[in-house]
Design an enzyme around this catalytic site. Sequence first.
Site, PDB file in Angstrom:
ATOM      1  N   CYS A 111      -3.537  13.064  74.506  1.00 29.08           N
ATOM      2  CA  CYS A 111      -2.576  11.981  74.714  1.00 29.08           C
ATOM      3  C   CYS A 111      -1.662  11.748  73.508  1.00 29.08           C
ATOM      4  CB  CYS A 111      -3.315  10.705  75.111  1.00 29.08           C
ATOM      5  SG  CYS A 111      -2.255   9.544  76.028  1.00 29.08           S
ATOM      6  N   LYS A 153     -10.012  13.187  69.435  1.00 27.52           N
ATOM      7  CA  LYS A 153      -8.637  12.694  69.282  1.00 27.52           C
ATOM      8  C   LYS A 153      -8.407  12.171  67.863  1.00 27.52           C
ATOM      9  CE  LYS A 153      -5.479   9.562  71.793  1.00 27.52           C
ATOM     10  NZ  LYS A 153      -5.400   8.618  72.943  1.00 27.52           N
ATOM     11  N   GLU A 160      -7.661  12.421  80.137  1.00 25.97           N
ATOM     12  CA  GLU A 160      -8.410  11.776  79.043  1.00 25.97           C
ATOM     13  C   GLU A 160      -9.461  10.841  79.652  1.00 25.97           C
ATOM     14  OE1 GLU A 160      -5.622   9.459  76.863  1.00 25.97           O
ATOM     15  OE2 GLU A 160      -6.977   8.971  75.206  1.00 25.97           O
TER      16      GLU A 160
END
Lengths: 264, 264
Positions: free
Chosen positions: B132, B99, B28
């Site tokens: 994540c 995300k 990330e």
Amino acid sequence: MDDPGAEAVDAAVREAASAGAQLIVLPELAFSGYVFESIEEARLAAQPLDGPYVTGIRRLSQETGSVIVAGFCELGEGGAVHNSAMVVQDGELLGCYRKAHLWDRESDFFTPGDAAPLVIDTAVGRLAVLICYDLEMSDWVGTAAAAGAEIIAAPCNWPLLERPAGERPLEVVKAQAVAGAFKVHIVVADRCGHERGVDWIGGSVICENTGYPAAGPATGDDGPARPVVLTADLDPASSRNKSLGPRNGVWDDRRPELYWIGCP
Amino acid sequence: MDDPGAEAVDAAVREAASAGAQLIVLPELAFSGYVFESIEEARLAAQPLDGPYVTGIRRLSQETGSVIVAGFCELGEGGAVHNSAMVVQDGELLGCYRKAHLWDRESDFFTPGDAAPLVIDTAVGRLAVLICYDLEMSDWVGTAAAAGAEIIAAPCNWPLLERPAGERPLEVVKAQAVAGAFKVHIVVADRCGHERGVDWIGGSVICENTGYPAAGPATGDDGPARPVVLTADLDPASSRNKSLGPRNGVWDDRRPELYWIGCP
């Protein structure tokens, strides 16, 4: 109690109570065994809620002063057989849960439950009951957690499958994951040893709401473990705090409007 | 490429490609680092899809012949900043994912994505991208799996939290659980080392669709790992078979009509 399953249950409950356990969780189908050959055999083993399985555990809970969750083969309405678990406290049956997600040949014997997870207030906190494969359905665990479960008691019979050396059984890994994801303690009582050609993991584990084990898993790399009574101190009330850090929380972070949970 | 992040990315991609990797996953925010002090700093680090981050990876994918997934700080419409990941193949940008589940102070810097998980056909199979904390949402992983993902590439920056000695980080445990539950391979590239007072787990792991690691986790008990390139052979097509045994399956066993996935 005059059958081997009931004797083993009786001994395990007394051992746990002597160790100070206020909540005692027994495996799935604790009295009868798991590996039925036919629906007839399962029905012969099944007992209604006023039968000896529940009556025996009611007596034990009164004698020991503990809350007891035990898996048993339930004879339901119209002769239906269910893979169930009872919650007993002070000699009284508080509730009975019927397994909703059936594994392998279970669908030959058992009628699955259609109700929400059993979530009830007990002397040890707000308790949910799920049975074995139920625990692998993260949405089912989330449904119990959303109903306020502080501890999930999970009677299990995990068959021993091949896994890489040194790896924890994935069943334990999944239990840890949902305990941490939903901030709920999970107490797994698993079957061990061998039964009619099936080896069991013997993976009993008391998993804190951090996702990390407080006791167990009982199993090792070298096959099914021997019977063992695991104990740990849990703080049920800590499961009410769903914060995952200063800015995050179990429910706040979810975006259910984006999730697709059907079956493609 | 003339900044330290880009140099590290360049070296890692070439090392992985030399080892024969057909799919290369980077962490990330691979170029910029994660720990921003302000939205201004994040915006300064952000680049649009025709900026140097994407252009550099497009060049690398052409040179190495590999599919590359890399997290980056994206400058979006109207100056919005996103925590994004690109999928690049044969010098072309195949897709970009933003995300959807933000962790801690990320919400000060980033606008979350509102789209479904990115799931696209690539030279290495049908690939999904999650970033994540996204991976800790089992329903988000399930949504990607239901869209046919054979492999999930997950750029991560897992902060190092306290955990019991000998325990795998719960982030790894959760990745294993969803890989096994949805029968999808998961490739996690995690950040390691230290950054502005934050220690990283360095828990990169290539998790097979059995739920067991094929390589990694890279981290040990003794704090953040050093940078490492993990490689493993995966069979993407095996993720299409959602059977979990003779009578069970990932989708068949779910009972979504019973699940409650909202926020109490």
